[in-house]
Structures are given as C-alpha cells and as structure tokens.
Design a protein around this motif. Structure first.
Motif, PDB file in Angstrom:
ATOM      1  N   ARG A  82       0.841  -1.207   0.000  1.00 46.75           N
ATOM      2  CA  ARG A  82       0.000   0.000   0.000  1.00 46.75           C
ATOM      3  C   ARG A  82       0.877   1.259   0.000  1.00 46.75           C
ATOM      4  O   ARG A  82       0.652   2.210   0.744  1.00 46.75           O
ATOM      5  CB  ARG A  82      -0.960  -0.004   1.192  1.00 46.75           C
ATOM      6  N   THR A  83       1.912   1.221  -0.837  1.00 42.37           N
ATOM      7  CA  THR A  83       2.891   2.311  -0.884  1.00 42.37           C
ATOM      8  C   THR A  83       2.597   3.261  -2.051  1.00 42.37           C
ATOM      9  O   THR A  83       2.507   2.806  -3.194  1.00 42.37           O
ATOM     10  CB  THR A  83       4.317   1.729  -1.074  1.00 42.37           C
ATOM     11  N   PRO A  84       2.450   4.570  -1.767  1.00 40.50           N
ATOM     12  CA  PRO A  84       2.205   5.530  -2.858  1.00 40.50           C
ATOM     13  C   PRO A  84       3.506   5.824  -3.619  1.00 40.50           C
ATOM     14  O   PRO A  84       4.047   6.924  -3.545  1.00 40.50           O
ATOM     15  CB  PRO A  84       1.690   6.765  -2.111  1.00 40.50           C
ATOM     16  N   LEU A  85       3.979   4.820  -4.353  1.00 45.87           N
ATOM     17  CA  LEU A  85       5.298   4.896  -4.991  1.00 45.87           C
ATOM     18  C   LEU A  85       5.397   6.061  -5.978  1.00 45.87           C
ATOM     19  O   LEU A  85       6.428   6.725  -6.067  1.00 45.87           O
ATOM     20  CB  LEU A  85       5.595   3.565  -5.702  1.00 45.87           C
ATOM     21  N   ARG A  86       4.307   6.310  -6.716  1.00 51.73           N
ATOM     22  CA  ARG A  86       4.338   7.382  -7.705  1.00 51.73           C
ATOM     23  C   ARG A  86       4.632   8.725  -7.060  1.00 51.73           C
ATOM     24  O   ARG A  86       5.541   9.444  -7.492  1.00 51.73           O
ATOM     25  CB  ARG A  86       3.000   7.436  -8.471  1.00 51.73           C
ATOM     26  N   SER A  87       3.895   9.064  -6.010  1.00 55.23           N
ATOM     27  CA  SER A  87       4.105  10.388  -5.403  1.00 55.23           C
ATOM     28  C   SER A  87       5.440  10.450  -4.654  1.00 55.23           C
ATOM     29  O   SER A  87       6.128  11.478  -4.681  1.00 55.23           O
ATOM     30  CB  SER A  87       2.939  10.742  -4.476  1.00 55.23           C
ATOM     31  N   MET A  88       5.848   9.341  -4.033  1.00 54.06           N
ATOM     32  CA  MET A  88       7.130   9.350  -3.314  1.00 54.06           C
ATOM     33  C   MET A  88       8.307   9.551  -4.270  1.00 54.06           C
ATOM     34  O   MET A  88       9.210  10.346  -4.013  1.00 54.06           O
ATOM     35  CB  MET A  88       7.318   8.037  -2.533  1.00 54.06           C
ATOM     36  N   LEU A  89       8.269   8.826  -5.402  1.00 55.86           N
ATOM     37  CA  LEU A  89       9.370   8.956  -6.364  1.00 55.86           C
ATOM     38  C   LEU A  89       9.345  10.300  -7.079  1.00 55.86           C
ATOM     39  O   LEU A  89      10.383  10.894  -7.364  1.00 55.86           O
ATOM     40  CB  LEU A  89       9.308   7.825  -7.395  1.00 55.86           C
ATOM     41  N   SER A  90       8.125  10.767  -7.347  1.00 56.67           N
ATOM     42  CA  SER A  90       7.977  12.054  -8.017  1.00 56.67           C
ATOM     43  C   SER A  90       8.583  13.171  -7.162  1.00 56.67           C
ATOM     44  O   SER A  90       9.279  14.069  -7.660  1.00 56.67           O
ATOM     45  CB  SER A  90       6.498  12.303  -8.294  1.00 56.67           C
TER      46      SER A  90
END
Ligand SMILES: [Zn+2]
Length: 326
Positions: free
Chosen positions: A99-107
């Motif tokens: 359940r990791t918001p990978l898109r926003s974290m990497l962005s």
C-alpha cells in the motif's frame, strides 16, 4: 515517429525483487546509459525510494545529463499496482512495497512527474513498442521464470483493466485440485508451469527414488535444483529431466490455449528464464496450445521467444513515460 519524438529523453526504472535497473532512453528506445543496484532488503519504503533516487542520478550523470533533461520518468515494478492511484498494493518479493504511494514518493524524490506500472504489463508494452515497432495489434506477452506474469496489447492498445491489474495470467486456475500456489490459492498456472514448479516436481521425483543425474549435479542437495539445471541434464540425455521439461511444456501450453481463447492474439511472446530452455520447451508448448485452443482452427497464432530479453520491462517503463500506450 517524428523528430521531436525521437529526440525525447526519459528515465526508465525497473524495480524487481532482487535488483533495480535504470536507464536513460531516447524516443527510439535506445539505451543511452544504464545502471543497476541490489533492491534494498528493507521494509521501509523511504530506503527503497532513496536507493532508486541515487541510481537515477548515477545513470543521468553517466550520460552527462540532469533530471531537467528528461521529459518524464517511467517505473516498472513487480506486484499488484493500482495505476490510477500510483500505489503499489502488494509486491510478493519487495516487503517495503505494501500500500505504498510509490508514484508520489518517487515524483517528490526526483522532482519530475512519474508513471508507475506492473513489470510484466510494461514488458508487453516494451516488446510491442520497441521490439515489434507495433507490427501487430493483438499481442500477449508472458514471462515464465520463478513465477508467471503477463501483459496484453489488444486492438492496438495496452490493456490495463479497471485499475491496472490486468494480465495476472500466472494466477489463472488450470487445475482446481492442483498444488498450492505462492499466492495461497490452488492450481494456478504458476503453480504448474513456472520454473519453481519444474524444480519442485523434479526434486519430489528424485526424493521418491527415481534415478537421475540431477541428484549428482547438486551434490545431493535437492533444494539446489533449478530450471536451468534440469535443462542442462535434459540436454545430456537425462530421462527424468526430459520428462519434467515435457510436463512443464504441457502445462505452459494449456495456459496459452486459455489466453488464445480469451484474446485471439496474432502473436504470443514468451520471455523469462524458462524461455531460455528454447525449442525443447516452446515447441511442445505451442503444439499443445494450438491443439487445445477452441479458436485455433479459425485464426493462426504465432508463438515465439520475446525479443528484448531482460530489457523488456525497462523499455516498457520508457514507453509508459513517453505516454505511448497506444
Ligand atoms: Zn496463484
């Protein structure tokens, strides 16, 4: 492709269970620089994102580029990914992604818009865009390695499903009473036709006392049996190894027949470690698929090895970054 499209530069990242790769890719799918690191063994997503950020800087630096020189970032990742939300829901071999918001974290880490997708789905996209130059409109790609994943191009467009989770073909049920799958269900395609299934089936037969050279090849440690070893033994004439590959090819073929009935593709590409066994696996699997597919009499389907090798998810991530999903 026009000149602007060819001159585009994107950063592509492929996050896997054991390693993470990144590349600077141009609009024609050429890799301008690349690098890779071990995927951090952690349950902290911040540690993972930091590792990916460091790798990205290294790859850009190697080409004398900065993040401002790329138009977008595409990320392929193993696991179930909600592409609408940019969230990795679950990734069996990457404990930091749940359940990791990978898109926003990497962005945020990279200072650039990021798109995220499932690795096998994007491998299909990479093969289609840069391996085949979109020569076909209906393609199924499968990767057969430890597990089985897949991706679908239908009607000249990447098929993603309602939340991006389409193509989990490894968990089609082939035998309702079949062996337990790592997903916890029973008789999934992956539990019968993957490299892990091949290795486990072989180990069981040797344990039961069957004569085979494989026991000696692993010095009696049956836990060391893998698909590559079984393939080597088969080439050396080991009867059990040959039988085990034939059984695996049969199950690969049964799953392919289902995919042919569902999608009526003109081409099926097979990648992943098991595809390296080559014709001894793909030939019989294709024969079973064509014999069992209901629609095979109506339309021909070509079944062959994938074109881009280990780069297909990475180049698919590049295509996703470029927005080329159709
Ligand atoms: Zn399963």
């Amino acid at each position: 492709m026009n000149e602007t499209e060819q001159n585009e530069r994107v950063l592509a990242i492929d996050i896997g269970g054991t390693k993470t790769a990144a590349a600077l890719v141009d609009g024609a799918g050429r890799v301008l620089s690349r690098g890779r690191v071990a995927t951090p063994d952690t349950d902290d997503p911040i540690v993972l994102v930091e590792a990916v950020g460091g790798l990205a800087q290294q790859v850009l630096g190697a080409a004398g580029a900065a993040i401002a020189d790329v138009s977008a970032v595409g990320v392929s990742c193993a696991g179930i990914i909600d592409t609408q939300k940019g969230v990795v829901v679950f990734s069996p071999n990457i404990p930091s992604l749940r359940r990791t918001p990978l898109r926003s974290m990497l962005s945020e880490r990279l200072g650039m818009p990021v798109r995220v997708g499932n690795d096998a789905t994007l491998a299909a996209l990479g093969e289609w865009q840069f391996g085949l130059n979109r020569a076909v409109a209906d393609l199924v790609y499968i990767t057969v390695s430890t597990g089985i994943g897949g991706g679908i191009v239908a009607g000249g467009k990447l098929y993603e499903g309602s939340c991006g989770a389409a193509g989990e073909v490894g968990h089609m049920v082939i035998d309702v009473n079949g062996p337990e799958c790592p997903c916890g269900r029973h008789g999934c395609w992956e539990s019968l036709a993957s490299g892990r299934a091949l290795a486990e089936r072989t180990a069981l037969r040797i344990e039961e006392g069957e004569a085979s050279s494989i026991g000696e090849l692993v010095g009696g440690d049956l836990g060391k049996i893998d698909a590559q070893l079984v393939s080597i033994a088969a080439q050396q004439g080991d009867a059990l190894a040959q039988e085990m590959i034939a059984t695996t090819a049969f199950y690969v073929g049964v799953g392919l027949a289902n995919l042919i009935n569902l999608f009526n593709p003109s081409l099926i590409l097979i990648g992943g470690g098991l595809s390296k066994i080559g014709e001894a696996l793909l030939g019989p699997a294709a024969a079973v698929a064509k014999e069992r597919a209901y629609v095979a009499d109506a339309c021909d389907v070509e079944i062959r090895s994938a074109l881009l090798g280990d780069d297909s998810p990475l180049l698919g991530a590049a295509a996703l970054a470029m927005g080329r999903i159709a």
